[in-house]
Write a protein that holds these residues in place. Structure first.
Motif, mmCIF file in Angstrom:
data_model
loop_
_atom_site.group_PDB
_atom_site.id
_atom_site.type_symbol
_atom_site.label_atom_id
_atom_site.label_comp_id
_atom_site.label_asym_id
_atom_site.label_seq_id
_atom_site.Cartn_x
_atom_site.Cartn_y
_atom_site.Cartn_z
ATOM 1 N N ARG A 2 0.850 -1.193 0.000
ATOM 2 C CA ARG A 2 0.000 0.000 0.000
ATOM 3 C C ARG A 2 0.885 1.242 0.000
ATOM 4 O O ARG A 2 1.662 1.468 0.925
ATOM 5 N N LEU A 3 0.740 2.055 -1.062
ATOM 6 C CA LEU A 3 1.539 3.258 -1.263
ATOM 7 C C LEU A 3 0.642 4.489 -1.275
ATOM 8 O O LEU A 3 -0.496 4.418 -1.744
ATOM 9 N N LEU A 4 1.167 5.605 -0.803
ATOM 10 C CA LEU A 4 0.459 6.882 -0.895
ATOM 11 C C LEU A 4 1.460 7.949 -1.284
ATOM 12 O O LEU A 4 2.559 8.018 -0.724
ATOM 13 N N LEU A 25 -3.232 8.694 8.456
ATOM 14 C CA LEU A 25 -3.334 8.065 7.136
ATOM 15 C C LEU A 25 -2.610 6.727 7.114
ATOM 16 O O LEU A 25 -3.121 5.751 6.561
ATOM 17 N N ARG A 26 -1.419 6.688 7.697
ATOM 18 C CA ARG A 26 -0.648 5.436 7.726
ATOM 19 C C ARG A 26 -1.438 4.345 8.435
ATOM 20 O O ARG A 26 -1.497 3.204 7.974
ATOM 21 N N TYR A 29 -5.083 3.459 6.486
ATOM 22 C CA TYR A 29 -4.956 2.741 5.221
ATOM 23 C C TYR A 29 -3.872 1.664 5.248
ATOM 24 O O TYR A 29 -3.552 1.083 4.221
ATOM 25 N N LYS A 30 -3.294 1.437 6.433
ATOM 26 C CA LYS A 30 -2.252 0.427 6.602
ATOM 27 C C LYS A 30 -1.154 0.599 5.543
ATOM 28 O O LYS A 30 -0.779 -0.337 4.837
ATOM 29 N N LEU A 31 -0.651 1.823 5.452
ATOM 30 C CA LEU A 31 0.323 2.167 4.419
ATOM 31 C C LEU A 31 1.684 1.549 4.697
ATOM 32 O O LEU A 31 2.185 1.578 5.822
ATOM 33 N N ASP A 32 2.278 1.024 3.652
ATOM 34 C CA ASP A 32 3.639 0.506 3.722
ATOM 35 C C ASP A 32 4.658 1.576 3.368
ATOM 36 O O ASP A 32 5.806 1.517 3.794
ATOM 37 N N LEU A 34 5.038 5.963 2.117
ATOM 38 C CA LEU A 34 4.413 7.261 1.891
ATOM 39 C C LEU A 34 5.456 8.246 1.372
ATOM 40 O O LEU A 34 6.518 8.405 1.975
ATOM 41 N N ALA A 105 10.628 -0.122 2.853
ATOM 42 C CA ALA A 105 9.261 0.157 3.292
ATOM 43 C C ALA A 105 9.004 -0.487 4.652
ATOM 44 O O ALA A 105 9.775 -1.344 5.100
#
Length: 129
Positions: A2-4, A25-26, A29-32, A34, A105
């Motif tokens: 998951r990228l943003l 946000l991290r 959305y469980k971001l890996d 950003l 990441a």
């Protein structure tokens, strides 16, 4: 993965909003990974080292730049030691900094961040292709 990518943080208000939002946000959305474009983070004209560090400390994995990369002259000095600060790779040869970076990441994967600047409505620059 998951990228943003958050585009163009501008001035103090943009920085404050980004710094407050990044942790939420991290998590949400469980971001890996950003990435933030920070070329206008210093009042709309470049980025300073302390602003760059604030964005990284807030949870950004990389900060990209663009045509305002060196509006803050101090950037010429510190960009070489900031491995997560990425200027356009199609800047002229000899320009300080890097146009790409391999960054780990949160999930352990390596992410190659490449920054190329387009040429439409910009000053002449090497073709990104």
């Amino acid at each position: 993965m998951r990228l943003l990518f958050l585009g163009d943080i501008v001035g103090r208000a943009g920085r404050r909003a980004a710094i407050e939002a990044i942790p939420r946000l991290r998590k949400r959305y469980k971001l890996d990974f950003l990435v933030i474009n920070g070329e206008n983070a210093a009042g709309g004209f470049g980025i300073t080292e302390s602003i760059h560090e604030e964005l990284i400390d807030a949870g950004a994995d990389a900060v990209t730049l663009g045509n305002h990369a060196f509006d803050q002259k101090e950037t010429l000095v510190y960009i070489a030691r900031q491995e997560r600060l990425i200027r356009p790779l199609n800047f002229p040869p000899g320009t300080p900094g890097r146009g790409a970076a391999l960054i780990r990441a949160q999930n352990g994967a390596d992410v190659l961040v490449i920054n190329a600047m387009g040429r439409v409505f910009m000053t002449e620059i090497d073709c990104p292709f």
